[in-house]
Design a protein around this motif. Structure first.
Motif, PDB file in Angstrom:
ATOM      1  N   SER A   1       0.848  -1.195   0.000  1.00 25.88           N
ATOM      2  CA  SER A   1       0.000   0.000   0.000  1.00 25.88           C
ATOM      3  C   SER A   1       0.884   1.245   0.000  1.00 25.88           C
ATOM      4  O   SER A   1       2.089   1.169   0.264  1.00 25.88           O
ATOM      5  N   ARG A   2       0.293   2.409  -0.243  1.00 23.00           N
ATOM      6  CA  ARG A   2       1.072   3.655  -0.186  1.00 23.00           C
ATOM      7  C   ARG A   2       1.694   3.877   1.190  1.00 23.00           C
ATOM      8  O   ARG A   2       2.860   4.245   1.262  1.00 23.00           O
ATOM      9  N   PRO A   3       0.947   3.682   2.291  1.00 21.23           N
ATOM     10  CA  PRO A   3       1.603   3.843   3.604  1.00 21.23           C
ATOM     11  C   PRO A   3       2.780   2.883   3.796  1.00 21.23           C
ATOM     12  O   PRO A   3       3.799   3.255   4.371  1.00 21.23           O
ATOM     13  N   ASP A   4       2.652   1.641   3.296  1.00 21.30           N
ATOM     14  CA  ASP A   4       3.759   0.684   3.403  1.00 21.30           C
ATOM     15  C   ASP A   4       4.953   1.118   2.552  1.00 21.30           C
ATOM     16  O   ASP A   4       6.113   0.984   2.970  1.00 21.30           O
TER      17      ASP A   4
ATOM     18  N   LEU B   1       4.329   1.970  -9.542  1.00 18.00           N
ATOM     19  CA  LEU B   1       3.700   1.247  -8.435  1.00 18.00           C
ATOM     20  C   LEU B   1       2.358   1.910  -8.136  1.00 18.00           C
ATOM     21  O   LEU B   1       2.307   2.974  -7.531  1.00 18.00           O
ATOM     22  N   ALA B   2       1.276   1.271  -8.563  1.00 14.94           N
ATOM     23  CA  ALA B   2      -0.057   1.848  -8.400  1.00 14.94           C
ATOM     24  C   ALA B   2      -0.561   1.760  -6.960  1.00 14.94           C
ATOM     25  O   ALA B   2      -1.472   2.478  -6.591  1.00 14.94           O
ATOM     26  N   ALA B   3       0.033   0.894  -6.140  1.00 16.00           N
ATOM     27  CA  ALA B   3      -0.356   0.718  -4.734  1.00 16.00           C
ATOM     28  C   ALA B   3      -1.847   0.403  -4.609  1.00 16.00           C
ATOM     29  O   ALA B   3      -2.535   0.922  -3.748  1.00 16.00           O
ATOM     30  N   ARG B   4      -2.305  -0.482  -5.470  1.00 18.40           N
ATOM     31  CA  ARG B   4      -3.715  -0.883  -5.460  1.00 18.40           C
ATOM     32  C   ARG B   4      -3.869  -2.398  -5.415  1.00 18.40           C
ATOM     33  O   ARG B   4      -4.880  -2.928  -5.850  1.00 18.40           O
ATOM     34  N   GLY B   5      -2.859  -3.081  -4.922  1.00 20.07           N
ATOM     35  CA  GLY B   5      -2.884  -4.539  -4.905  1.00 20.07           C
ATOM     36  C   GLY B   5      -2.089  -5.091  -6.067  1.00 20.07           C
ATOM     37  O   GLY B   5      -1.886  -4.416  -7.078  1.00 20.07           O
ATOM     38  N   ALA B   6      -1.655  -6.325  -5.936  1.00 20.08           N
ATOM     39  CA  ALA B   6      -0.743  -6.923  -6.908  1.00 20.08           C
ATOM     40  C   ALA B   6      -1.323  -6.984  -8.312  1.00 20.08           C
ATOM     41  O   ALA B   6      -0.649  -6.640  -9.276  1.00 20.08           O
ATOM     42  N   ALA B   7      -2.570  -7.412  -8.466  1.00 19.08           N
ATOM     43  CA  ALA B   7      -3.145  -7.583  -9.806  1.00 19.08           C
ATOM     44  C   ALA B   7      -3.260  -6.244 -10.533  1.00 19.08           C
ATOM     45  O   ALA B   7      -2.833  -6.110 -11.683  1.00 19.08           O
ATOM     46  N   VAL B   8      -3.821  -5.228  -9.881  1.00 19.05           N
ATOM     47  CA  VAL B   8      -3.981  -3.912 -10.500  1.00 19.05           C
ATOM     48  C   VAL B   8      -2.617  -3.277 -10.748  1.00 19.05           C
ATOM     49  O   VAL B   8      -2.369  -2.711 -11.815  1.00 19.05           O
ATOM     50  N   SER B   9      -1.716  -3.369  -9.769  1.00 16.38           N
ATOM     51  CA  SER B   9      -0.382  -2.779  -9.919  1.00 16.38           C
ATOM     52  C   SER B   9       0.382  -3.419 -11.066  1.00 16.38           C
ATOM     53  O   SER B   9       1.048  -2.730 -11.843  1.00 16.38           O
TER      54      SER B   9
END
Length: 160
Positions: free
Chosen positions: A16-19, A42-50
């Protein structure tokens, strides 16, 4: 995830963005990259979306950066053909995220198109960098750079 232990680009896509911000905070500036660096958004929206976003961006828009240590600058590799364009100055400066040292990729005096953009990178693993894109003072995106030619990657190339 600790620096130097398994922090690769595939794992970054799951954060995630905070991570990503926390990983950036706990990482040192590292060496300034040398030569070609493969870029990953890095879209920071989960592995599939990213993963899908990274593939589309790399195919159509942005492939990475080419660092020129002698000049203290870089050029982005853009378009499906990897054209070297959009120049930035490269230097050390405090990060806008936490005031710690980072490598700044500054477009303010080198690009009409991207003059409001400032990237910051830190080395999270030898040859792997986590970046933040700022539009003015606003943080808008994260990215990763894989730099096989960087001094700490173990496979540094010599300039000819």
């Amino acid at each position: 995830m600790t620096r130097g232990k398994g922090a690769d680009v595939d794992q970054l896509m799951t954060l995630s963005r905070p991570d990503l911000d926390e990983l950036f905070r706990m990482s040192p500036a590292g060496e300034i990259p040398v030569g070609d660096a493969r870029g990953t958004v890095l879209a920071a929206r989960g592995a599939a979306v990213s993963t899908m976003a990274a593939r589309v961006v790399r195919l159509i828009v942005w492939k990475g950066k080419v660092f020129d240590a002698e000049r203290g600058e870089l050029r982005n590799r853009v378009t499906p053909f990897g054209v070297r364009a959009i120049r930035a100055k490269v230097y050390r400066d405090p990060s806008r995220l936490d005031d710690g040292e980072c490598t700044v990729l500054d477009y303010s005096r080198t690009s009409v198109l991207a003059h409001w953009i400032r990237d910051e990178i830190r080395e999270i693993k030898p040859g792997v960098y986590l970046g933040i894109v700022y539009w003015g003072r606003r943080k808008v995106l994260n990215f990763a750079l894989s730099c096989p030619g960087s001094p700490t990657s173990g496979s540094a190339r010599h300039a000819s």
